[in-house]
Design a protein around this motif. Structure first.
Motif, PDB file in Angstrom:
ATOM      1  N   LEU A  73       0.819  -1.199   0.000  1.00  0.00           N
ATOM      2  CA  LEU A  73       0.000   0.000   0.000  1.00  0.00           C
ATOM      3  C   LEU A  73       0.864   1.264   0.000  1.00  0.00           C
ATOM      4  O   LEU A  73       0.549   2.235  -0.689  1.00  0.00           O
ATOM      5  CB  LEU A  73      -0.929  -0.013   1.212  1.00  0.00           C
ATOM      6  N   CYS A  74       1.967   1.246   0.764  1.00  0.00           N
ATOM      7  CA  CYS A  74       2.880   2.403   0.757  1.00  0.00           C
ATOM      8  C   CYS A  74       3.461   2.620  -0.628  1.00  0.00           C
ATOM      9  O   CYS A  74       3.558   3.755  -1.104  1.00  0.00           O
ATOM     10  CB  CYS A  74       4.008   2.195   1.768  1.00  0.00           C
ATOM     11  N   ASP A  75       3.855   1.537  -1.292  1.00  0.00           N
ATOM     12  CA  ASP A  75       4.408   1.632  -2.640  1.00  0.00           C
ATOM     13  C   ASP A  75       3.357   2.156  -3.612  1.00  0.00           C
ATOM     14  O   ASP A  75       3.640   2.976  -4.482  1.00  0.00           O
ATOM     15  CB  ASP A  75       4.928   0.261  -3.078  1.00  0.00           C
ATOM     16  N   HIS A  76       2.123   1.712  -3.450  1.00  0.00           N
ATOM     17  CA  HIS A  76       1.034   2.174  -4.311  1.00  0.00           C
ATOM     18  C   HIS A  76       0.818   3.683  -4.153  1.00  0.00           C
ATOM     19  O   HIS A  76       0.688   4.402  -5.148  1.00  0.00           O
ATOM     20  CB  HIS A  76      -0.249   1.422  -3.970  1.00  0.00           C
ATOM     21  N   HIS A  77       0.805   4.161  -2.900  1.00  0.00           N
ATOM     22  CA  HIS A  77       0.612   5.595  -2.663  1.00  0.00           C
ATOM     23  C   HIS A  77       1.773   6.401  -3.245  1.00  0.00           C
ATOM     24  O   HIS A  77       1.568   7.478  -3.818  1.00  0.00           O
ATOM     25  CB  HIS A  77       0.465   5.888  -1.174  1.00  0.00           C
ATOM     26  N   ALA A  78       2.996   5.895  -3.105  1.00  0.00           N
ATOM     27  CA  ALA A  78       4.157   6.604  -3.644  1.00  0.00           C
ATOM     28  C   ALA A  78       4.079   6.693  -5.162  1.00  0.00           C
ATOM     29  O   ALA A  78       4.341   7.757  -5.749  1.00  0.00           O
ATOM     30  CB  ALA A  78       5.440   5.900  -3.209  1.00  0.00           C
ATOM     31  N   ARG A  79       3.720   5.598  -5.828  1.00  0.00           N
ATOM     32  CA  ARG A  79       3.606   5.626  -7.289  1.00  0.00           C
ATOM     33  C   ARG A  79       2.459   6.525  -7.733  1.00  0.00           C
ATOM     34  O   ARG A  79       2.579   7.256  -8.720  1.00  0.00           O
ATOM     35  CB  ARG A  79       3.414   4.214  -7.833  1.00  0.00           C
ATOM     36  N   ALA A  80       1.346   6.515  -7.006  1.00  0.00           N
ATOM     37  CA  ALA A  80       0.215   7.375  -7.357  1.00  0.00           C
ATOM     38  C   ALA A  80       0.577   8.841  -7.183  1.00  0.00           C
ATOM     39  O   ALA A  80       0.220   9.678  -8.023  1.00  0.00           O
ATOM     40  CB  ALA A  80      -0.997   7.018  -6.497  1.00  0.00           C
ATOM     41  N   ASP A  81       1.311   9.166  -6.111  1.00  0.00           N
ATOM     42  CA  ASP A  81       1.733  10.553  -5.904  1.00  0.00           C
ATOM     43  C   ASP A  81       2.698  11.001  -6.994  1.00  0.00           C
ATOM     44  O   ASP A  81       2.605  12.132  -7.494  1.00  0.00           O
ATOM     45  CB  ASP A  81       2.384  10.718  -4.527  1.00  0.00           C
ATOM     46  N   THR A  82       3.626  10.138  -7.387  1.00  0.00           N
ATOM     47  CA  THR A  82       4.573  10.477  -8.450  1.00  0.00           C
ATOM     48  C   THR A  82       3.838  10.685  -9.766  1.00  0.00           C
ATOM     49  O   THR A  82       4.107  11.652 -10.489  1.00  0.00           O
ATOM     50  CB  THR A  82       5.622   9.353  -8.609  1.00  0.00           C
TER      51      THR A  82
END
Length: 95
Positions: A73-82
């Motif tokens: 989930l953290c990785d998903h949020h980071a990719r979505a923010d980028t």
């Protein structure tokens, strides 16, 4: 000549208990759930069944309770923010 009695039937062997019946602590297991132990009665619909099940599962066990977002989930949020920053030029999260 007198009649001979019929031969005796072989005595059936008693069923051999499985290793899980005799030594359940010998085999480690890993059980995961996204629900807390207290909500299993609600999930299963019967608190008595849930208590019996948890009694068997938690006997001689170690319970780890993890809080926070998962790595996925953290990785998903980071990719979505980028992606959001790249396409819109803003860093405002959608949360």
């Amino acid at each position: 000549m007198p009649k001979q009695p019929p031969p005796a039937a072989p005595c059936p062997r008693p069923a051999r208990p499985s290793s899980s019946d005799t030594q359940p602590e010998r085999k480690p297991s890993d059980n995961n759930s996204n629900r807390g132990v207290g909500s299993w009665g609600e999930v299963l619909g019967d608190t008595t069944v849930a208590a019996a099940l948890l009694d068997r599962l938690l006997h001689r066990s170690v319970v780890l309770s993890l809080e926070g977002d998962s790595y996925r989930l953290c990785d998903h949020h980071a990719r979505a923010d980028t992606l959001r920053q790249t396409t819109t030029g803003t860093r405002q999260p959608l949360r």
